[in-house]
Design a protein around this motif. Structure first.
Motif, PDB file in Angstrom:
ATOM      1  N   ASN A 174      20.507  39.010  72.903  1.00 18.85           N
ATOM      2  CA  ASN A 174      21.389  38.976  71.927  1.00 18.85           C
ATOM      3  C   ASN A 174      21.387  39.151  70.602  1.00 18.85           C
ATOM      4  OD1 ASN A 174      22.948  38.261  74.422  1.00 18.85           O
ATOM      5  ND2 ASN A 174      22.737  36.201  74.006  1.00 18.85           N
ATOM      6  N   ILE A 175      20.078  38.747  69.975  1.00 14.05           N
ATOM      7  CA  ILE A 175      19.703  38.870  68.615  1.00 14.05           C
ATOM      8  C   ILE A 175      19.495  40.318  68.376  1.00 14.05           C
ATOM      9  CG2 ILE A 175      18.191  38.182  66.742  1.00 14.05           C
ATOM     10  CD1 ILE A 175      17.276  35.938  68.366  1.00 14.05           C
ATOM     11  N   PHE A 176      18.783  41.047  69.217  1.00  7.72           N
ATOM     12  CA  PHE A 176      18.533  42.394  69.025  1.00  7.72           C
ATOM     13  C   PHE A 176      19.750  43.497  68.869  1.00  7.72           C
ATOM     14  CE2 PHE A 176      17.782  46.692  71.115  1.00  7.72           C
ATOM     15  CZ  PHE A 176      16.881  47.296  70.214  1.00  7.72           C
ATOM     16  N   ASP A 177      20.774  43.004  69.996  1.00  6.14           N
ATOM     17  CA  ASP A 177      22.035  43.725  69.916  1.00  6.14           C
ATOM     18  C   ASP A 177      22.832  43.478  68.815  1.00  6.14           C
ATOM     19  OD1 ASP A 177      21.307  44.680  72.473  1.00  6.14           O
ATOM     20  OD2 ASP A 177      22.574  43.320  73.683  1.00  6.14           O
ATOM     21  N   TYR A 178      22.790  42.424  68.173  1.00  2.04           N
ATOM     22  CA  TYR A 178      23.478  41.949  66.982  1.00  2.04           C
ATOM     23  C   TYR A 178      23.071  42.603  65.793  1.00  2.04           C
ATOM     24  CZ  TYR A 178      24.555  39.283  62.732  1.00  2.04           C
ATOM     25  OH  TYR A 178      24.789  38.964  61.397  1.00  2.04           O
ATOM     26  N   ILE A 179      21.672  42.838  65.701  1.00  4.97           N
ATOM     27  CA  ILE A 179      21.376  43.446  64.329  1.00  4.97           C
ATOM     28  C   ILE A 179      21.410  45.155  64.488  1.00  4.97           C
ATOM     29  CG2 ILE A 179      18.980  43.853  63.472  1.00  4.97           C
ATOM     30  CD1 ILE A 179      18.180  40.841  63.598  1.00  4.97           C
TER      31      ILE A 179
END
Length: 325
Positions: A174-179
């Motif tokens: 989720n963090i990867f997709d957000y950034i």
């Protein structure tokens, strides 16, 4: 589904890369400076300066602290002319004094074998954030430019943990997709704070990596920076520059752990090709992390500067991997 397989984009990379890298520094003087550190071209005093160059000393690389993670970098030889002062653990240090048109030359040679990092770990095989031992608490704290205590960062961490049941790999994704979906890569200089990166909506490998680590730590996931060099093009591996990527600790069934790697600048999730040299792995000490970015300093009536040339004297590739993009 043959059609689907044929239309799926892939990276083809070697399993390992063995190379000899040459890194040459030239240290020289600029214009004289006054007591405030500003240029003073009228100063008739001798133009001189003392200088200090401190590089991180690379070595064998498991991906994580305390030896956790697969070994993927083997250092065969590390040489320099002149020899460095090894009185500081983990550092290669040179100091000197130059005057007028003098030059100081330093040449460093690295011979390494680097392997592709790749993990086939799925969310179903990962543990949850309540499974970490206290030994990794240092990698949940604030550090230089790493800010899990930041209010915006904590709000994002809560958002990305919602609905995951605490599953570490789902939170990391989720963090990867957000950034990847909300920030543009823009080359910078000194790393930015999380507030700056969030406000600007852009950053380089350091900025995006520091933001990723901050959010992961705020979510309760031990994560840390790794710093080194990668080629800026694949044309003979001759054009190299500084790079930063991220590692995170993931609990597994049975009480074991693994380390996964994320490269925000290139969009690599849970893998990295072998075209890289790791110089420094964050150890949780904010001063050590900061020092990596400020490798050169000078004092005196002159302002010492340096140029750096990086080239690969030889390299060979072993094996081939096909990795779905």
């Amino acid at each position: 589904d043959l059609l689907g397989e044929l239309s799926t984009p892939y990276y083809e990379v070697p399993e390992t890369l063995t190379m000899t890298m040459m890194r040459n520094f030239t240290i020289f003087l600029g214009d004289p400076v006054d007591d405030r550190g500003t240029t003073d071209e009228s100063d008739d005093q001798p133009n001189s300066a003392s200088w200090r160059l401190a590089l991180s000393e690379p070595g064998h690389r498991p991906s994580g602290p305390q030896g956790v993670g697969n070994s993927w970098q083997e250092l065969h030889a590390l040489d320099a002319t002149p020899a460095w002062d090894d009185a500081h653990a983990g550092k290669m240090l040179w100091e000197g004094h130059i005057e007028g048109d003098e030059r100081a030359e330093i040449s460093v040679s690295y011979n390494v074998t680097v392997s592709t990092i790749i993990s086939d770990l799925k969310a179903e095989g990962a543990g949850t954030i309540d499974q970490y031992p206290a030994a990794y608490d240092d990698f949940l704290q604030d550090e230089w430019k790493v800010e899990p205590s930041n209010t915006q960062v904590q709000e994002l961490a809560t958002q990305f943990a919602n609905g995951t049941g605490g599953n570490v790999l789902r939170i990391l994704r989720n963090i990867f997709d957000y950034i990847m979906g909300n920030f543009t890569y823009v080359l910078g200089t000194t790393p930015k704070s999380c507030d700056q990166t969030l406000g600007y909506g852009y950053g380089d490998c350091d900025d995006l990596g520091l933001l990723y680590v901050s959010i992961a730590r705020a979510a309760g996931i031990p994560a840390w920076m790794e710093l080194g060099m990668i080629p800026r093009s694949s044309d003979g591996l001759q054009d190299w520059g500084g790079h930063a990527w991220v590692n995170a600790l993931v609990p597994l069934d049975g009480g074991n752990y693994t380390v996964v790697t994320v490269d925000l600048a290139n969009g690599y999730y849970l893998w990295m090709p072998p075209y890289r040299l790791s110089e420094y792995v964050d150890n949780g000490d904010p001063e050590d992390l900061k020092a990596f970015y400020f490798l050169f300093s000078s004092q005196g009536s002159g302002r010492a500067s340096f140029t750096q040339d990086i080239s690969v004297a030889s390299y060979s590739e072993q094996g081939k991997l096909r990795i779905e993009a």
